[in-house]
Design a protein around this motif. Structure first.
Motif, PDB file in Angstrom:
ATOM      1  N   GLY A 255       0.827  -1.206   0.000  1.00  0.00           N
ATOM      2  CA  GLY A 255       0.000   0.000   0.000  1.00  0.00           C
ATOM      3  C   GLY A 255       0.859   1.253   0.000  1.00  0.00           C
ATOM      4  O   GLY A 255       0.666   2.163  -0.817  1.00  0.00           O
TER       5      GLY A 255
ATOM      6  N   ALA B  17       1.401   3.977  -3.084  1.00  0.00           N
ATOM      7  CA  ALA B  17       1.090   5.398  -2.853  1.00  0.00           C
ATOM      8  C   ALA B  17       2.304   6.251  -3.218  1.00  0.00           C
ATOM      9  O   ALA B  17       2.180   7.285  -3.891  1.00  0.00           O
ATOM     10  CB  ALA B  17       0.697   5.624  -1.392  1.00  0.00           C
TER      11      ALA B  17
ATOM     12  N   ALA C  56      -0.111   3.701   5.939  1.00  0.00           N
ATOM     13  CA  ALA C  56      -0.251   2.383   5.302  1.00  0.00           C
ATOM     14  C   ALA C  56       0.523   1.387   6.153  1.00  0.00           C
ATOM     15  O   ALA C  56       1.456   0.740   5.690  1.00  0.00           O
ATOM     16  CB  ALA C  56       0.266   2.435   3.871  1.00  0.00           C
TER      17      ALA C  56
ATOM     18  N   SER D 176      -9.467   7.614  -0.511  1.00  0.00           N
ATOM     19  CA  SER D 176      -8.522   7.257   0.558  1.00  0.00           C
ATOM     20  C   SER D 176      -8.343   8.358   1.599  1.00  0.00           C
ATOM     21  O   SER D 176      -7.357   8.364   2.338  1.00  0.00           O
ATOM     22  CB  SER D 176      -7.138   6.885  -0.016  1.00  0.00           C
TER      23      SER D 176
ATOM     24  N   TYR E 222      -4.368  10.608   4.817  1.00  0.00           N
ATOM     25  CA  TYR E 222      -4.921   9.570   3.948  1.00  0.00           C
ATOM     26  C   TYR E 222      -4.537   8.213   4.535  1.00  0.00           C
ATOM     27  O   TYR E 222      -3.593   8.111   5.322  1.00  0.00           O
ATOM     28  CB  TYR E 222      -4.346   9.701   2.530  1.00  0.00           C
TER      29      TYR E 222
ATOM     30  N   ALA F 197      -4.486   3.746   3.507  1.00  0.00           N
ATOM     31  CA  ALA F 197      -4.699   2.720   2.485  1.00  0.00           C
ATOM     32  C   ALA F 197      -4.316   1.357   3.018  1.00  0.00           C
ATOM     33  O   ALA F 197      -3.381   1.224   3.800  1.00  0.00           O
ATOM     34  CB  ALA F 197      -3.863   3.032   1.242  1.00  0.00           C
TER      35      ALA F 197
ATOM     36  N   THR G 144      -7.069   0.293   7.024  1.00  0.00           N
ATOM     37  CA  THR G 144      -8.379   0.938   6.841  1.00  0.00           C
ATOM     38  C   THR G 144      -9.502  -0.078   7.035  1.00  0.00           C
ATOM     39  O   THR G 144      -9.266  -1.279   7.044  1.00  0.00           O
ATOM     40  CB  THR G 144      -8.519   1.536   5.425  1.00  0.00           C
TER      41      THR G 144
ATOM     42  N   ASP H 149      -6.821  -4.441  -2.740  1.00  0.00           N
ATOM     43  CA  ASP H 149      -7.172  -3.303  -1.888  1.00  0.00           C
ATOM     44  C   ASP H 149      -5.972  -2.368  -1.661  1.00  0.00           C
ATOM     45  O   ASP H 149      -6.044  -1.155  -1.874  1.00  0.00           O
ATOM     46  CB  ASP H 149      -7.710  -3.893  -0.562  1.00  0.00           C
TER      47      ASP H 149
ATOM     48  N   PHE I  79      -6.186   1.416  -3.259  1.00  0.00           N
ATOM     49  CA  PHE I  79      -6.314   2.575  -2.370  1.00  0.00           C
ATOM     50  C   PHE I  79      -4.959   3.237  -2.104  1.00  0.00           C
ATOM     51  O   PHE I  79      -4.910   4.428  -1.804  1.00  0.00           O
ATOM     52  CB  PHE I  79      -7.072   2.202  -1.100  1.00  0.00           C
ATOM     53  N   GLY I  80      -3.865   2.502  -2.254  1.00  0.00           N
ATOM     54  CA  GLY I  80      -2.553   3.131  -2.214  1.00  0.00           C
ATOM     55  C   GLY I  80      -2.407   4.118  -3.374  1.00  0.00           C
ATOM     56  O   GLY I  80      -2.008   5.270  -3.190  1.00  0.00           O
TER      57      GLY I  80
ATOM     58  N   ALA J 238      -4.698   7.052  -2.878  1.00  0.00           N
ATOM     59  CA  ALA J 238      -4.159   7.978  -1.877  1.00  0.00           C
ATOM     60  C   ALA J 238      -3.088   8.870  -2.501  1.00  0.00           C
ATOM     61  O   ALA J 238      -3.071  10.094  -2.283  1.00  0.00           O
ATOM     62  CB  ALA J 238      -3.567   7.207  -0.698  1.00  0.00           C
TER      63      ALA J 238
END
Lengths: 556, 262
Positions: free
Chosen positions: A108, A112, A284, A454, A462, A464, A468, A484, A488-489, A492
């Motif tokens: 993650g 990001a 993260a 995110s 944020y 990720a 989360t 996931d 979401f990384g 973000a």
């Protein structure tokens, strides 16, 4: 090779072998043990799943989620004071200044960082252990993505939300499933060695609770392959990404308007603290398996102590679904050296069956994970049909040799190379004899609440990945956690870039929020003198603990 | 191994080692210092039993992250052995030291869009592979039983894909590099070769690219929005009624009856 089992266990394995020809014939004929109805699922969950009982849980007494009931080990960390609460440090001159601070060096955090760097931003990625030390490397079975012809994000969405018992945050499910094909394509472009057909088409399989074959893999070390590729790519971006290893964030910095302004890092080896000022901060930090809720063994990485949750909660971030934990149905129950370690769901995806002490099937092998776990606990604890190990653990058989019978000799070794080696070391050839398994603490379904960009409830912050909560509801399907963290990384990283382009700029960072939190804790009568985050698990024996005399060592 | 119900509560001790009353103890030496530990523990758990709290040298605890590479000898035997601390069981007379980090050479830039042939690319990034003297120490050192010298030989011959596949189980612990007389950082060469193989030497998935294009065009956003707005009851009905692709269906062969949502 089966000398790793005791003679008593080898005797019991004969029952598995006796029932195998008939089970093989049924599998070939497409006949499976019947799946449960929705009512049957509810029944077994209510009676046997650890999340559905009150034991080992209590209500949280502080903060935005006050009153919600969570596992006690987590509450203990949330109802603790910060180690930096009364620190006298000059925060006016940050040691580092950057656009984006990413806390956590797993999949993650790395995605990001790469996404923010691709947007032209400067990034610091701070991580507690080595870059790549994470649960990402341990994910074996695969990553979902609806890229095949009979599939689409629409069906992936249905599988995710049904698997989560319709409790998921729907906007997060939409983001997850929509972006999935993009993630598969991105990983392929970075040079990930997916399992493929000769023409380049991805090999895909079913996982628990999927309606289409959309599980992509790289041997049985899909997560490790993803992580080493992402880490290598991050090293290609030295111009934009600075990596700080063995430097966990201890607390977030907040400006006077309640906006996140960066974090305080601690060099684990020198003990020195450093402040980072960032326009956007991404947490993260992964999950909490190493808190060992109720003494369960876990599949998690050494670093999975939930540090990010604690920091974010003190900064006022709302949590969600924190009462919900995933027990993976098939953790190793024997040999003792491997206890708790994950046996990938791919074993069942390839046709491996779960059997009780009599060599009989008792559950459809690919129920959603929570249902499957509860069914195994019922078979062992409720019905007394488990196999007991020499150290008193219980388990059921996972018939891996059936896979070679179904798909041809050599399949187990080819498709499950890491697992094959792991058991071979202890004298167990899983192509010839079954494995003994029991549910193990695997995944934190809940965590810091985020939206589909995110964003947490704290401006400038944020989050990720496993830290989360919401995307998987109360139960996650296999192959959706690797997805996931990357979806979401990346979101973000993009959202941080957008915010920064729009002028996001926090004021000077302070630690005032920690003083406030400590006061609330005292006022509520909850101050036990404990501090958190945990940072490192402590597996010392009672004797060693006593010999430490409860005195700070003169050398650290 | 009976079916009596009182007997059904499993032992729950997380990851702490609680030796059974009849456990036998052995002496091992951790970096020259002797400790009594229960036999059958892994090196990692034995060190924790002795009182170590790891910062380095401990990661996934499951043999996949490469954090806990360890050298050891057994007292009285000249052979230098290797293993992962989380996967190697302690033996009496074991003398061990972990190698949680080893300096290595990683070529700074990897261009996956280049037109340079893959074998030339590897030879340019890592010319030191041609200094391999073929001693085989790397192979004997590898805790994952990878034929390290073998994959380096593939790279020298220009078979990048072959070497990449041979190296696939590598966990990048660095033990091979620590023993190489030619100063090769084998695991980094292999990492580069695998990425070149994945990106350049394997056909791209056309099905995936086509679907990704559909996603980028926004095709699925209205369908997903519809699901997000739907009542829980309707969603449950759709879930229960969804068709399941048969396990043994060949890729691209089976199609659902309802094709409006593809």
């Amino acid at each position: 090779m089966s000398e790793g089992y005791t003679p008593e266990m080898l005797d019991l394995i004969k029952r598995v072998e006796a029932s195998r020809p008939q089970r093989l014939a049924e599998s070939r004929a497409g006949k499976a043990f019947p799946a449960m109805s929705m009512d049957q699922r509810d029944e077994v969950l209510n009676q046997y799943h650890p999340d559905y009982t009150d034991e080992g849980r209590r209500a949280l007494g502080i903060g935005p989620n006050k009153g919600e009931v969570y596992p006690e080990e987590l509450i203990d960390l949330l109802e603790s004071r910060s180690m930096l609460e009364s620190v006298k440090a000059d925060l006016s001159k940050p040691d580092y200044e950057t656009d984006v601070l990413v806390i956590g060096g797993g999949g993650g955090g790395s995605s990001a960082a790469l996404t923010a760097a691709a947007e032209g931003l400067n990034v610091i990625l701070a991580t507690k252990l080595r870059h790549g030390d994470s649960n990402t490397v341990m994910a074996e079975g695969g990553i979902q993505g609806a890229d095949q012809e009979p599939d689409s994000p629409y069906f992936h969405y249905l599988d995710v939300i049904g698997g989560g018992h319709f409790t998921n945050e729907r906007s997060l499910v939409a983001a997850l499933t929509n972006d999935a094909p993009l993630i598969i394509e991105w990983l392929e472009s970075l040079g990930m060695m997916f399992d493929k057909h000769p023409d380049g088409r991805m090999k895909t399989r079913h996982g628990g609770g999927t309606s289409r074959k959309r599980m992509h893999s790289a041997g049985d070390m899909t997560g490790a392959e993803i992580m080493r590729v992402l880490r290598d790519e991050t090293r290609n971006r030295k111009d934009k990404i600075r990596i700080l290893e063995f430097s966990p964030a201890i607390e977030l910095l907040m400006d006077k308007d309640g906006r996140c302004a960066g974090a305080v890092l601690n060099n684990l080896e020198t003990g020195a603290y450093y402040t980072v000022k960032a326009k956007a901060t991404v947490i993260a930090t992964g999950g909490t398996g190493r808190l060992h809720y109720r003494g369960f063994a876990c599949t998690n990485h050494y670093g999975a102590t939930g540090d990010g949750l604690v920091m974010a909660y003190r900064a006022g971030a709302r949590l969600g679904y924190m009462d919900s934990v995933q027990y993976h149905p098939t953790g190793t129950a024997y040999p003792e050296q491997n206890v708790g370690l994950l046996v990938t769901e791919k074993v069942r995806g390839l046709g491996g069956q779960l059997l009780n002490i009599d060599g009989e099937q008792f559950v459809f092998p690919l129920e959603p994970r929570d249902v499957e776990s509860a069914a195994i606990i019922r078979e062992c604890v409720g019905r007394g049909n488990g196999v007991k190990t020499p150290t008193g653990r219980l388990g059921v058989w996972l018939d891996s040799p059936l896979i070679d019978e179904l798909h041809g000799p050599g399949t187990v070794q080819r498709e499950l190379p890491a697992k094959y080696i792991q058991f071979k070391r202890f004298g167990i050839d899983i192509a010839k004899v079954p494995m003994l398994v029991y549910p193990t603490l695997h995944y934190q379904n809940g965590g810091i609440a985020i939206n589909d960009q995110s964003e947490t409830t704290v401006p400038g912050l944020y989050a990720a990945g496993e830290t989360t909560g919401g995307v998987h509801g109360h139960n996650r399907l296999m192959g959706n956690s690797l997805l996931d963290i990357l979806v979401f990384g990346r979101r973000a990283g993009s959202a941080a870039a957008k915010a920064i382009a729009a002028g996001a700029e926090p004021g000077p960072g302070t630690l005032e929020h920690l003083v406030q939190y400590g006061k609330e804790l005292s006022d509520a009568g909850l101050d036990r003198g404990a501090i958190s985050p945990m940072i490192l698990p402590n597996y010392a024996t009672d004797e060693i603990r006593q010999r430490r005399w409860d005195v700070k060592s003169p050398t650290v | 191994m009976t079916k009596s119900t009182q007997d059904n509560k499993p032992i729950m001790v997380g990851d702490r080692t609680i030796p059974p009353p009849d456990a036998r103890f052995i002496t091992i030496s951790i970096m020259g210092q002797p400790y009594e530990v229960p036999e059958t523990l892994t090196i990692l758990k034995a060190m924790e039993y002795a009182g170590y709290q790891f910062k380095r040298g401990c990661g996934c605890r499951g043999g996949i992250c490469g954090a806990c590479g360890t050298f050891y000898r057994i007292e009285g035997d000249h052979t230098l052995r290797t293993g992962l601390a989380c996967q190697t069981v302690v033996e009496p007379g074991m003398i061990l030291a972990q190698v949680p980090f080893f300096p290595s050479n990683r070529a700074p830039d990897l261009d996956l869009d280049t037109k340079t042939p893959a074998d030339e690319q590897i030879a340019t990034l890592y010319p030191e592979i041609f200094r391999c003297v073929g001693c085989g120490t790397c192979t004997r050192t590898c805790p994952m039983d990878i034929d390290v010298m073998g994959y380096i030989a593939y790279f020298k011959r220009g078979d990048i894909k072959g070497g990449a596949e041979k190296s696939f189980d590598c966990i990048m612990c660095g033990l091979c590099a620590s023993r190489c007389p030619a100063n090769i950082s084998q695991f980094n060469v292999a990492m580069t070769a695998r990425r070149i193989t994945g990106a350049r030497l394997t056909p791209r998935s056309e099905v995936t690219a086509a679907r990704a294009e559909q996603v980028r065009s926004g095709r699925y956003e209205p369908m997903l929005a519809e699901l997000c707005e739907m009542s829980a009851e309707d969603l449950k009905t759709l879930y229960v009624e969804r068709e399941r692709e048969p396990d043994l269906a060949k890729p691209g062969e089976w199609m659902p009856k309802d094709q409006t949502k593809l």
